[in-house]
Motif scaffolding. Structure first.
Motif, PDB file in Angstrom:
ATOM      1  N   ASN A  83      55.882  -2.306 -37.420  1.00 35.14           N
ATOM      2  CA  ASN A  83      54.973  -1.181 -37.174  1.00 35.14           C
ATOM      3  C   ASN A  83      55.130  -0.105 -38.248  1.00 35.14           C
ATOM      4  O   ASN A  83      54.137   0.458 -38.718  1.00 35.14           O
ATOM      5  N   LYS A  84      56.371   0.177 -38.634  1.00 36.26           N
ATOM      6  CA  LYS A  84      56.620   1.181 -39.674  1.00 36.26           C
ATOM      7  C   LYS A  84      55.979   0.750 -40.995  1.00 36.26           C
ATOM      8  O   LYS A  84      55.322   1.552 -41.672  1.00 36.26           O
ATOM      9  N   ARG A 117      63.705 -11.899 -40.488  1.00 35.05           N
ATOM     10  CA  ARG A 117      63.070 -11.491 -39.243  1.00 35.05           C
ATOM     11  C   ARG A 117      63.187  -9.979 -39.100  1.00 35.05           C
ATOM     12  O   ARG A 117      64.291  -9.432 -39.152  1.00 35.05           O
ATOM     13  N   LEU A 118      62.067  -9.317 -38.940  1.00 37.17           N
ATOM     14  CA  LEU A 118      62.053  -7.864 -38.764  1.00 37.17           C
ATOM     15  C   LEU A 118      61.703  -7.543 -37.316  1.00 37.17           C
ATOM     16  O   LEU A 118      60.930  -8.255 -36.678  1.00 37.17           O
ATOM     17  N   SER A 119      62.248  -6.456 -36.832  1.00 34.38           N
ATOM     18  CA  SER A 119      61.941  -6.020 -35.480  1.00 34.38           C
ATOM     19  C   SER A 119      60.496  -5.519 -35.417  1.00 34.38           C
ATOM     20  O   SER A 119      59.870  -5.210 -36.435  1.00 34.38           O
ATOM     21  N   ARG A 120      60.006  -5.440 -34.205  1.00 36.09           N
ATOM     22  CA  ARG A 120      58.633  -4.957 -33.981  1.00 36.09           C
ATOM     23  C   ARG A 120      58.464  -3.536 -34.536  1.00 36.09           C
ATOM     24  O   ARG A 120      57.451  -3.207 -35.130  1.00 36.09           O
ATOM     25  N   ASP A 121      59.489  -2.703 -34.351  1.00 35.35           N
ATOM     26  CA  ASP A 121      59.437  -1.327 -34.846  1.00 35.35           C
ATOM     27  C   ASP A 121      59.333  -1.280 -36.369  1.00 35.35           C
ATOM     28  O   ASP A 121      58.587  -0.468 -36.921  1.00 35.35           O
ATOM     29  N   LYS A 122      60.082  -2.144 -37.048  1.00 38.23           N
ATOM     30  CA  LYS A 122      60.039  -2.159 -38.508  1.00 38.23           C
ATOM     31  C   LYS A 122      58.699  -2.666 -39.025  1.00 38.23           C
ATOM     32  O   LYS A 122      58.180  -2.156 -40.019  1.00 38.23           O
ATOM     33  N   GLU A 134      52.588  -9.897 -39.653  1.00 34.69           N
ATOM     34  CA  GLU A 134      53.122 -10.842 -38.673  1.00 34.69           C
ATOM     35  C   GLU A 134      52.797 -12.281 -39.075  1.00 34.69           C
ATOM     36  O   GLU A 134      53.642 -13.168 -38.941  1.00 34.69           O
ATOM     37  N   ARG A 163      49.352  -4.802 -39.746  1.00 34.42           N
ATOM     38  CA  ARG A 163      50.378  -5.372 -38.862  1.00 34.42           C
ATOM     39  C   ARG A 163      50.093  -6.837 -38.577  1.00 34.42           C
ATOM     40  O   ARG A 163      51.004  -7.677 -38.611  1.00 34.42           O
ATOM     41  N   THR A 170      58.908 -18.034 -41.974  1.00 38.15           N
ATOM     42  CA  THR A 170      59.851 -18.723 -41.108  1.00 38.15           C
ATOM     43  C   THR A 170      59.615 -20.225 -41.150  1.00 38.15           C
ATOM     44  O   THR A 170      60.560 -21.016 -41.191  1.00 38.15           O
TER      45      THR A 170
END
Length: 91
Positions: free
Chosen positions: A9-10, A2-7, A43, A39, A50
């Protein structure tokens, strides 16, 4: 994973920048549209990953005996069931 939204986006920025800077293709869309599509695809892939992870874990839990997570047997079964799910989906 699981990656954060910021990651996410990066990663999307890196993908869009790399695609926009390549000389091997010409894009009709602007860099921001490329980033948004990258993106969205990332996602979707993470959601699918998952689901595959959950299916593999459920198969291990459905065994007649308890197999402790982290054991060598659990790791082997997890890889087998994970790969089976990926193949079944054609990913």
């Amino acid at each position: 994973m699981r990656l954060s939204r910021d990651k996410v986006n990066k990663l999307a920025h890196v993908i869009a920048d790399t695609l926009a800077d390549t000389d091997q293709a010409e894009f009709l869309e602007d860099r921001n549209t490329l980033r948004q599509e990258a993106r969205r695809i990332l996602e979707q892939l993470f959601v699918e990953e998952t689901r595959i992870d959950g299916a593999a874990r459920q198969k291990i839990l459905s065994q007649q005996r308890i197999i402790p997570e982290g054991s060598q047997e659990w790791d082997i079964l997890y890889r087998k069931y994970y790969n089976d799910e990926v193949k079944r989906l054609g990913v």
